[in-house]
Design an enzyme around this catalytic site. Structure first.
Site, PDB file in Angstrom:
ATOM      1  N   ASP A 131       0.853  -1.185   0.000  1.00 54.37           N
ATOM      2  CA  ASP A 131       0.000   0.000   0.000  1.00 54.37           C
ATOM      3  C   ASP A 131       0.889   1.236   0.000  1.00 54.37           C
ATOM      4  O   ASP A 131       1.932   1.247   0.658  1.00 54.37           O
ATOM      5  CB  ASP A 131      -0.933   0.035   1.210  1.00 54.37           C
ATOM      6  CG  ASP A 131      -2.062   1.032   1.010  1.00 54.37           C
ATOM      7  OD1 ASP A 131      -3.083   0.645   0.415  1.00 54.37           O
ATOM      8  OD2 ASP A 131      -1.905   2.203   1.406  1.00 54.37           O
ATOM      9  N   SER A 132       0.479   2.241  -0.747  1.00 57.62           N
ATOM     10  CA  SER A 132       1.266   3.471  -0.845  1.00 57.62           C
ATOM     11  C   SER A 132       0.518   4.651  -0.242  1.00 57.62           C
ATOM     12  O   SER A 132      -0.697   4.789  -0.432  1.00 57.62           O
ATOM     13  CB  SER A 132       1.600   3.773  -2.311  1.00 57.62           C
ATOM     14  OG  SER A 132       2.428   2.769  -2.858  1.00 57.62           O
TER      15      SER A 132
END
Length: 226
Positions: free
Chosen positions: A87-88
């Protein structure tokens, strides 16, 4: 959880099954370019609920927690091999930013970001389903934005690209025209740190070679490797 396994030879007996717990085309593209054999299974994790449950945490901590939640969700449906969740989160002016809510939000963000720097944090969580071992890694990269004009920003937002990604930009897309440079791992900005993945595999006693299918003993140019 939905499944979208890509048609590869991932079932070859000599390869370790490798599952990407992400719907991101950019992450899939990175793994494909690295010649890793994998399948895709998308988690059913409610990102907003996870974020709310964490309270006040740093951007890297948030990215790592979301990556872990996605990975563990998919790993619960897998019987063997490795599962990777990512996840960013984009950090700008001390705020953790995910995808823009709408076009107006994307426009406002780009007007603030132009001519300045931000940090893209990508959380990675890797589970060996058979042993139960896991490892996590948050990688951060500085992104330097060009001083773009209002009409360039409007034209970019109209494409819809910034609405699909954390931070409202993609290094490998049209936004690449408006990024002066980065400080750190470029693959991390795209959504998955390839050197980080290699280190995580080694931490769990694995190797990228277990995920790479090659013609036995031959390279792409027809020569034999000894």
């Amino acid at each position: 959880m939905s499944s979208n396994s890509k048609p590869t030879s991932a079932d070859s007996q000599h390869l370790t099954p490798f599952v990407l717990a992400s719907a991101s085309p950019s992450r899939r593209g990175l793994l494909e370019q690295a010649r890793l054999v994998f399948s895709v299974q998308v988690s059913a994790v409610d990102e907003d609920a996870v974020t709310a449950s964490l309270g006040s945490v740093s951007s890297p901590e948030l990215a790592l927690a979301l990556a872990r939640a996605k990975c563990e969700d998919v790993a619960g449906h897998v019987t063997r091999g490795l599962v990777l969740g990512c996840d960013s989160v984009f950090e700008f002016d001390g705020q953790s930013l995910g995808k823009p809510q709408d076009a107006a939000d994307a426009l406002e963000r780009w007007r603030r970001m132009r001519g300045r720097d931000g940090r893209l944090h990508t959380g990675h969580w890797l589970i060996d389903v058979e042993t139960g071992q896991a490892t996590g890694l948050a990688v951060s990269t500085v992104v330097k934005f060009s001083d773009v004009a209002d009409d360039e920003i409007r034209d970019y937002v109209v494409t819809g690209e910034p609405l699909q990604v954390a931070g409202a930009f993609t290094l490998e897309g049209r936004a690449g025209l408006f990024i002066d440079g980065i400080d750190g791992d470029p693959s991390n900005v795209i959504g998955l740190s390839l050197p980080g993945l290699r280190r995580m595999l080694e931490e769990l006693g694995h190797s990228v070679l277990e995920l790479t299918e090659r013609p036995g003993g031959h390279n792409d140019f027809g020569g034999t490797i000894t």
